[in-house]
Design a protein around this motif. Structure first.
Motif, short mmCIF file in Angstrom:
data_model
loop_
_atom_site.label_atom_id
_atom_site.label_comp_id
_atom_site.label_asym_id
_atom_site.label_seq_id
_atom_site.Cartn_x
_atom_site.Cartn_y
_atom_site.Cartn_z
N ALA A 167 62.92 30.20 47.28
CA ALA A 167 61.95 29.90 48.21
C ALA A 167 60.55 29.79 48.59
O ALA A 167 60.22 31.24 47.86
CB ALA A 167 62.58 30.59 49.94
N LYS A 168 60.39 28.99 48.85
CA LYS A 168 58.75 28.91 49.12
C LYS A 168 58.34 29.05 50.67
O LYS A 168 56.82 28.97 51.40
CB LYS A 168 58.08 28.07 48.71
CG LYS A 168 58.13 27.86 47.00
CD LYS A 168 56.99 27.28 46.45
CE LYS A 168 57.91 27.07 44.94
NZ LYS A 168 57.31 25.76 44.41
N LYS A 169 59.14 28.05 51.87
CA LYS A 169 58.69 28.31 53.18
C LYS A 169 60.10 29.33 53.78
O LYS A 169 61.47 28.99 53.04
CB LYS A 169 59.59 26.57 53.72
CG LYS A 169 57.89 26.03 53.06
CD LYS A 169 58.25 24.90 52.63
CE LYS A 169 58.18 23.45 54.43
NZ LYS A 169 58.25 22.46 54.78
N ALA A 170 59.95 29.74 55.08
CA ALA A 170 60.73 30.79 54.95
C ALA A 170 60.31 30.52 57.07
O ALA A 170 59.61 30.20 57.23
CB ALA A 170 60.57 31.96 55.41
N ALA A 221 62.97 21.33 62.03
CA ALA A 221 62.04 19.86 62.16
C ALA A 221 61.32 20.61 61.26
O ALA A 221 60.32 19.61 60.13
CB ALA A 221 61.42 19.24 63.40
N LEU A 222 60.77 21.65 60.51
CA LEU A 222 60.17 22.31 59.92
C LEU A 222 60.56 22.41 58.30
O LEU A 222 60.52 22.90 57.50
CB LEU A 222 59.70 23.48 60.33
CG LEU A 222 58.43 23.59 61.31
CD1 LEU A 222 58.12 24.58 61.75
CD2 LEU A 222 57.15 22.53 61.21
N LYS A 223 61.94 22.26 58.17
CA LYS A 223 63.08 22.36 57.08
C LYS A 223 62.39 23.51 56.18
O LYS A 223 62.32 23.11 55.07
CB LYS A 223 62.92 21.03 55.94
CG LYS A 223 62.67 19.49 56.95
CD LYS A 223 63.13 18.43 56.26
CE LYS A 223 63.47 17.11 57.30
NZ LYS A 223 64.00 17.08 57.09
N PRO A 224 62.63 24.55 56.99
CA PRO A 224 62.42 26.10 55.88
C PRO A 224 63.03 26.12 54.34
O PRO A 224 65.12 25.69 54.85
CB PRO A 224 62.68 27.31 56.65
CG PRO A 224 63.37 26.58 58.21
CD PRO A 224 62.89 24.82 58.24
N GLU A 225 63.35 26.63 53.64
CA GLU A 225 64.24 27.16 52.29
C GLU A 225 65.89 28.15 53.06
O GLU A 225 66.55 28.21 51.94
CB GLU A 225 63.89 26.85 51.11
CG GLU A 225 63.03 25.38 50.92
CD GLU A 225 61.63 25.56 50.10
OE1 GLU A 225 61.38 25.46 48.76
OE2 GLU A 225 60.59 26.59 50.53
N ALA A 243 73.06 26.55 64.55
CA ALA A 243 71.51 26.62 63.19
C ALA A 243 72.60 24.40 62.37
O ALA A 243 71.50 24.13 62.16
CB ALA A 243 71.29 27.60 62.01
N ARG A 244 73.02 25.13 62.41
CA ARG A 244 74.00 24.29 61.21
C ARG A 244 74.50 22.90 62.20
O ARG A 244 73.59 22.18 61.66
CB ARG A 244 75.63 24.84 61.22
CG ARG A 244 75.29 25.31 59.78
CD ARG A 244 75.01 25.50 58.47
NE ARG A 244 74.93 26.81 57.86
CZ ARG A 244 73.44 27.45 57.37
NH1 ARG A 244 72.76 26.35 57.35
NH2 ARG A 244 73.57 28.08 56.02
N ALA A 245 74.25 23.14 63.52
CA ALA A 245 74.98 21.90 64.21
C ALA A 245 73.70 21.61 64.65
O ALA A 245 73.51 20.18 65.37
CB ALA A 245 75.32 22.81 65.51
N ALA A 246 72.79 22.03 64.39
CA ALA A 246 70.57 21.53 64.93
C ALA A 246 71.07 20.48 63.33
O ALA A 246 69.61 20.42 63.24
CB ALA A 246 70.42 22.50 65.44
N GLY A 247 71.38 20.85 62.58
CA GLY A 247 71.20 20.26 61.38
C GLY A 247 70.17 20.67 60.08
O GLY A 247 69.89 20.74 59.39
N ILE A 248 70.09 22.49 60.43
CA ILE A 248 69.39 23.61 59.17
C ILE A 248 70.18 23.50 58.36
O ILE A 248 71.48 23.90 58.79
CB ILE A 248 68.83 24.53 60.59
CG1 ILE A 248 67.96 24.15 61.26
CG2 ILE A 248 68.37 25.63 59.09
CD1 ILE A 248 67.69 25.55 62.56
N ASP A 249 70.09 23.03 57.01
CA ASP A 249 71.01 23.74 55.93
C ASP A 249 69.93 24.79 55.34
O ASP A 249 70.60 25.08 54.18
CB ASP A 249 70.88 22.50 54.76
CG ASP A 249 69.32 22.17 54.41
OD1 ASP A 249 68.02 21.99 55.30
OD2 ASP A 249 69.83 20.80 53.75
N ALA A 250 69.17 25.97 55.50
CA ALA A 250 67.97 26.51 54.98
C ALA A 250 69.56 27.86 54.85
O ALA A 250 70.56 27.92 55.16
CB ALA A 250 67.27 27.09 55.68
N VAL A 251 69.04 28.54 54.07
CA VAL A 251 70.17 29.68 53.59
C VAL A 251 69.38 30.46 54.55
O VAL A 251 68.32 30.87 54.79
CB VAL A 251 69.87 30.33 52.09
CG1 VAL A 251 70.26 31.49 51.57
CG2 VAL A 251 69.99 29.15 51.44
#
Length: 379
Positions: A167-170, A221-225, A243-251
């Motif tokens: 990961a590079k973005k958190a 909106a910032l698409k963290p990993e 978070a999942r309902a908001a479309g966040i697919d980060a780990v």
């Protein structure tokens, strides 16, 4: 008649003296230890698991004859995971129950409140699981812990995110009013940035909040990993679903506050694939882990969490220190703890200058309602 009454009075006084002597003799043969735990409230699962671990340690030590020939009596108090309540019951245990030491608290905010009281009264206190550094630094020389601390845990999470997950973005989301949640989040951010990662969002909420959509919309909106959730299992489960309902697919990544079967009851499938740091794995094949797990499962018919094992370790370290001190004097027990080397279930315990044990950690994965061992980690 007068002589008869005098005889009755003398007999009564004699019986009272015998009873008083018997009570004192009984008290002299018992070592009273207090325990402050959240037995009700939002993290009651942590408190009950900790109580189970302490009771198992008490049962085992008493079967062996106690400590220096004296039986151990644990007096439990519920702090409801509230610092004010925790300080109040700590005072009660010391002033009313006359305990010689305290096991607890669980929540860092509560241990931070209790520590100065213990030190002021020269009562050794060992917390099983409070990981915030301020617990010992602000608590004073009578405060110890059986767990690793949050700066270490934050570095472990950062190391895993960068080296294992690439990961590079958190993004980070934490409870601004909780010392544990806030501290772990800040230590992760610091370590992640130092290692070359980018923290694209650092959002906060207040204790007791249940709607996180505003913060999660910004994060999405910032698409963290990776999304770092440093709260306890009940809140983490809620956030994971939203978070999942908001479309966040980060780990999702988090700390030892995730460690409860209720994480899956609250988070459901949303928490699947998340990773968290912990103090031990029940899948460890080390002999002490296997033996402890078997004894715990026989007594309670459930797999021990890290809260159970660390409470068991904390109790046994304290018992060993009292035995080595050969005394119930607080200062002597404190000095014994400072110099002890004890092989606990979660590893060898020897305290550093801030009365923290130097230990490793494990990474566990949340998958299909179970915690799966991933790896051991040391810095």
């Amino acid at each position: 008649m007068k002589k008869f009454i005098q005889k009755l009075t003398i007999l009564g006084m004699a019986l009272a003296l015998v009873a008083c002597g018997g009570k004192k003799e009984e008290e002299a043969s018992v070592i009273k230890i207090g325990s402050v735990l959240p037995l009700t409230g939002g993290v009651a699962a942590f408190g009950q698991a900790s109580k189970n671990g302490i009771l198992l340690a008490q049962e085992e030590i008493n079967k062996k004859g106690g400590i220096n020939g004296k039986k151990v009596e644990i007096i439990f108090e519920d702090d409801e995971a509230k610092p004010a309540s925790s300080a109040s019951v700590t005072q009660k245990l010391i002033n009313n129950d006359k305990v010689i030491s305290i096991i607890g608290a669980v929540n860092s905010t509560c241990s931070i409140a209790d520590g100065p009281i213990a030190t002021q009264n020269k009562i050794p206190m060992i917390t099983p699981v409070s990981t915030n550094p301020k617990v010992t630094t602000q608590g004073g020389e009578y405060v110890f812990r059986a767990c690793f601390i949050d700066p270490f845990q934050g570095k472990i999470l950062s190391k895993f995110a960068i080296e294992d997950l690439k990961a590079k973005k958190a993004a980070v989301l934490y409870d601004v009013g909780n010392d544990y949640s806030k501290g772990l989040a800040e230590f992760f951010e610091e370590a992640f940035k130092e290692a070359g990662g980018e923290v694209v969002a650092s959002e906060t909420y207040n204790t007791g909040d249940s709607d996180f959509n505003a913060q999660l919309t910004k994060i999405s909106a910032l698409k963290p990993e990776v999304l770092i959730l440093t709260d306890y299992y009940n809140t983490v489960g809620l956030i994971a679903k939203q978070a999942r309902a908001a479309g966040i697919d980060a780990v999702f990544l988090g700390g030892d506050g995730w460690d409860s079967p209720d994480l899956f009851n609250v988070g459901g499938e949303a928490i699947n694939g998340g990773y968290f740091t912990n103090h031990y794995s029940p899948d460890d094949t080390a002999s002490q882990v296997v033996e402890f797990k078997a004894a715990y499962e026989k007594k309670y018919n459930e797999v021990p969490s890290s809260y159970a094992v660390l409470a068991y370790d904390a109790a046994n370290v304290l018992f060993a220190a009292i035995e080595q001190a050969g005394s119930t004097d607080g200062e002597k027990i404190k000095d014994s703890l400072k110099n002890i080397e004890y092989q606990a279930v979660t590893g060898k315990i020897k305290f550093d200058e801030d009365r923290n044990p130097i230990k490793g950690a494990v990474i566990l994965k949340a998958k299909d309602g179970e915690q799966k061992f991933v790896k051991n980690v040391k810095l």
